[in-house]
Scaffold this active site. Structure first.
Site, short mmCIF file in Angstrom:
data_model
loop_
_atom_site.label_atom_id
_atom_site.label_comp_id
_atom_site.label_asym_id
_atom_site.label_seq_id
_atom_site.Cartn_x
_atom_site.Cartn_y
_atom_site.Cartn_z
N ASP A 1 33.02 19.26 62.35
CA ASP A 1 31.97 18.56 61.57
C ASP A 1 31.24 17.81 62.72
O ASP A 1 31.40 17.87 63.83
CB ASP A 1 32.81 17.48 60.61
C1 BGC Z 1 29.25 15.84 57.19
C2 BGC Z 1 29.09 17.33 56.97
C3 BGC Z 1 27.73 18.16 57.18
C4 BGC Z 1 27.23 17.87 58.61
C5 BGC Z 1 25.91 18.40 58.80
C6 BGC Z 1 28.47 15.83 58.72
O1 BGC Z 1 28.00 14.21 58.91
O2 BGC Z 1 30.39 15.30 57.17
O3 BGC Z 1 29.45 17.57 55.67
O4 BGC Z 1 27.82 19.26 56.87
O5 BGC Z 1 27.28 16.53 58.96
O6 BGC Z 1 25.03 18.05 58.16
#
Ligand code: BGC
Length: 751
Positions: free
Chosen positions: A286
């Site tokens: 993530d």
């Molecule tokens: C989120 C993810 C997301 C990623 C990219 C993160 O902060 O937890 O779910 O896909 O950002 O935007």
């Protein structure tokens, strides 16, 4: 376009010369991957494991660094996120084609509930319990996103969530592993369409692996501590379902799980995902989660973070820069084996091959196709269709003795007052994780517009905002009360603003924000018949409204066609059929509250039987609205359950049937739900578990027999040794219209 493509391929022929011939022959993708891998330097391999955010938008903390284009040219970046549109993606892909090996970039994006056409937020869609429509919505999202140069969506989010304080509950399918698994697979199939390699298919990504939805106290990014049995039984099934549906990628999560950050959790990523489930795709971290292990106190610095994450099976580093800065060094110093790197890179390259990007890196860069999907009428119609199915009728009682239920409304109602801060909202209808487009003010249908379209000539609408979404001012109340007094019916539109549920949007109290509930009560006390529409990303608490206002529709954030969809339901063109995919608590103090809890040694059987029982002394034992609940303008009567057997042997199938009768005045759709309880087992079992459901459509007065076929596969659970099996004994079979309203029968199964 054709000419352009030929030109690209022509260029590619020479550009990819070093390995073109080995790729061009009839080799399997694995062989092609090996050929490319054989040409790569260690730094180029690490580059493939590195993902950066584009410079236009960010969905996490931004790190401003260096010249990204130059890094692409040097082969230091394998993927970009938040780069969308044919023009942008083409520009960067062209730069990637200037790198030594010309390995194409992957463009990833959070296409969570639509790209150009916005569908209801996932929790809302889940309330439709309509697997086909959910698949269809994801399909359309993929068609639109792929036309805009996107190869990969960071969806579906398949985290089970049982705490509505957690803002990200809006992104998932709610509290139940069975429903969650069906929806996870549906969304994967929708996104990936006929398979990777088709230009209208995007890679899906099951996230956040794992147990992110169980953050302590519903506080985003918080720790998770749970038994392995609970992990396997409740939180992993939707991920497993996604893997079985062929999901291309997984994303790990921000949380630590029992003390080990998910990002460095080999038990999750290596043992379960890649070994037990034989997952062949790749895992992306993530946003920044590799580097955040420093704050977790799990590693000292980015060097250790990169080592821990790579060894544990995180194949791509989103935005933390730990891999790009440290992995080559770690390999040279013998801390990370080359086989770990090779395995990660092969997984990534394989997806690039499967997507057809080595054949044509620009195959998703078709301006004509992008333009065609800009305003697709069929997509908008599908968005309305699933939006109507997502609406849940929570209450429809008679406002005064001797009168009829308020809903559906008559299109010839003389004067309707539309009151509330969301009555004319546009972008708030879209909800979190959606895109703003320059023409939103024209495309998005507000409630005001939706209702107006339905009303017969001669009917009038009055409007008053009443208050802001999150204000403390009551200055607008008087005007609103005046409007109500001048109307025959009042429709109130209240709820959360678009950014009140979502990532980092945990709330400790989940009431209607500001003075909205007070406004509703002030209007209710005018004595006019009131319908309340609640638009939000999570279950809210609104007890005074629930107890006193006669009609309530929960409308979530319904997307581009919100106003049209609500109009259909208000005026009876669609008879509401949504069912809650998550329990609505009575107070925050009940949280977490979910229907498939254990019985305990001292269960409270009712609110009048609570003494020395598992309950709170000051509130009911029941949620305000239970899982699976949702009314219709008609009513459905259930017969007792008929069982094909009262006792069965292993291998035999049980048939459990009910006859459902539409005893009301309208044609309607009912979701008939099957729950089972295992009465005695080697580990305690929940009071009921959803095992299946069927949607049926009945004309007024019509009856249908609904039969569920049950086998011992439906009785399996994880025992104390984490073995997934069933045990002989007594079972309760329950069929009904919600988790609370069921008929019951008993059966015995022997081995
Ligand atoms: C989120 C993810 C997301 C990623 C990219 C993160 O902060 O937890 O779910 O896909 O950002 O935007």
């Amino acid at each position: 376009m054709r000419i352009l493509r030929l030109k690209c391929l022509g260029l590619l022929f020479f550009a990819l010369c070093p390995f073109y011939f080995c790729c061009a022959q009839n080799k399997t993708i694995d062989q092609k991957v090996d050929s490319v891998l054989g040409l790569m330097t260690l730094d180029e391999k690490v580059g493939q494991m590195n993902q950066y955010n584009g410079d236009w938008a960010a969905t996490g903390p931004i790190t401003k660094d260096g010249d990204k284009q130059d890094q692409i040219r040097k082969g230091m970046i394998g993927s970009m996120l938040n780069v969308t549109g044919v023009a942008h993606t083409r520009t960067l892909q062209e730069i990637a084609m200037q790198s030594r090996l010309k390995i194409p970039l992957l463009f990833g994006q959070d296409v969570i509930h639509g790209y150009r056409t916005i569908f209801p937020v996932p929790l809302g869609e889940a309330a439709s319990w309509d697997i086909e429509s959910i698949t269809g919505a994801a399909r359309i999202a993929a068609i639109e996103a792929s036309a805009a140069g996107i190869h990969w969506t960071f969806a579906p989010m398949v985290d089970i969530a049982r705490d509505p304080r957690w803002g990200r509950i809006m992104e998932g399918a709610g509290e139940d592993p069975y429903l969650g698994s069906l929806i996870a697979a549906a969304r994967v199939k929708g996104f990936q369409g006929k398979g990777l390699g088709n230009t209208d298919a995007v890679m899906a990504c099951a996230k956040h692996f794992a147990a992110y939805g169980a953050a302590v106290g519903g506080r985003d990014y918080n720790s998770v501590d749970m038994s392995l049995r609970q992990l396997h039984e409740i939180y992993l099934p939707p991920f497993k379902a996604a893997a079985e549906a062929g999901v291309a990628t997984f994303m790990n999560s921000f949380n630590d799980l029992n003390g080990i950050p998910a990002t460095a959790n080999s038990y999750l990523q290596r043992d379960i995902l890649k070994k037990q489930w034989n997952f062949k795709g790749f895992v992306v971290s993530d946003w920044g989660s590799v580097g955040e292990m420093i704050q977790h106190g799990f590693v000292k610095d980015n060097y250790e973070a990169a080592m821990a994450a790579a060894i544990a099976g995180s194949d791509m580093d989103m935005e933390s820069r730990s891999y790009i800065q440290n992995l080559s060094k770690l390999v040279k110093e013998g801390k990370v084996k080359m086989t770990v790197i090779d395995d990660a890179v092969k997984r990534i390259l394989k997806k690039k091959f499967e997507m057809g990007l080595f054949d044509d890196p620009f195959r998703f860069c078709d301006t004509a196709r992008e333009r065609l999907q800009w305003n697709n009428a069929e997509h908008l119609a599908a968005a309305k269709d699933i939006a109507v199915k997502s609406i849940v009728l929570l209450k429809n009682s008679v406002p005064k003795a001797g009168t009829k239920q308020i809903l559906p409304l008559s299109k010839t109602t003389k004067t309707i007052a539309l009151i509330g801060p969301l009555a004319k909202a546009k972008s708030d209808n879209l909800g979190f994780w959606s895109y703003d487009w320059p023409d939103d003010s024209i495309r998005i249908v507000s409630l005001w517009d939706g209702i107006q379209k339905k009303l017969a000539p001669g009917s009038t609408m009055l409007y008053a905002k009443g208050c802001g979404i999150n204000d403390t001012s009551r200055a607008g109340f008087a005007e609103a009360i005046e409007a109500a007094k001048n109307a025959d019916i009042v429709i109130m539109s209240v709820g959360e603003a678009r950014d009140m549920s979502g990532e980092a949007k945990s709330r400790s109290t989940i009431n209607l924000p500001g003075v909205q509930e007070e406004l509703v009560m002030a209007i209710q006390s005018t004595g006019k018949p009131v319908v309340v529409l609640i638009s939000a990303g999570r279950p809210l608490i609104f007890n005074r409204i629930a107890d006193q206002v006669p009609a309530i529709l929960y409308t979530w954030w319904l997307g581009t066609k919100a106003g049209d969809a609500i109009g259909e339901v208000l005026f009876g063109d669609y008879n509401p059929s949504g069912k809650l995919p998550v329990s609505f608590p009575l107070t925050e103090g009940q949280i977490p509250i979910y229907y498939d809890h254990y019985n305990t040694g001292r269960p409270a059987t009712s609110d009048s039987d609570k003494n020395y029982r598992s309950s709170y002394t000051d509130i009911s034992i029941y949620p305000k609205f239970p899982f699976g609940y949702g009314l219709s303008y008609t009513s459905f009567n259930y017969s007792d359950i008929k069982l094909s057997h009262s006792s069965l042997k292993a291998g035999q199938q049980l048939k459990a049937s009910v006859s459902v009768t539409n005893s009301g005045e309208y044609e309607g759709t009912e979701t008939v739900q099957l729950y089972i309880r295992d009465m005695v087992a080697s580990v305690v079992r929940p009071v009921k578990e959803l095992k299946c459901f069927q949607k049926i459509r009945l004309k007024a007065g019509e009856s249908k027999t609904v039969t569920f076929k049950i086998s011992t596969d439906d009785l399996r659970f994880y025992n104390n040794d984490l073995k997934y099996d069933w045990e002989a004994g007594d079972f309760e079979i329950m069929i009904g219209s919600s988790s609370k309203d069921v008929k019951t029968a008993k059966v015995n199964w022997v081995r």
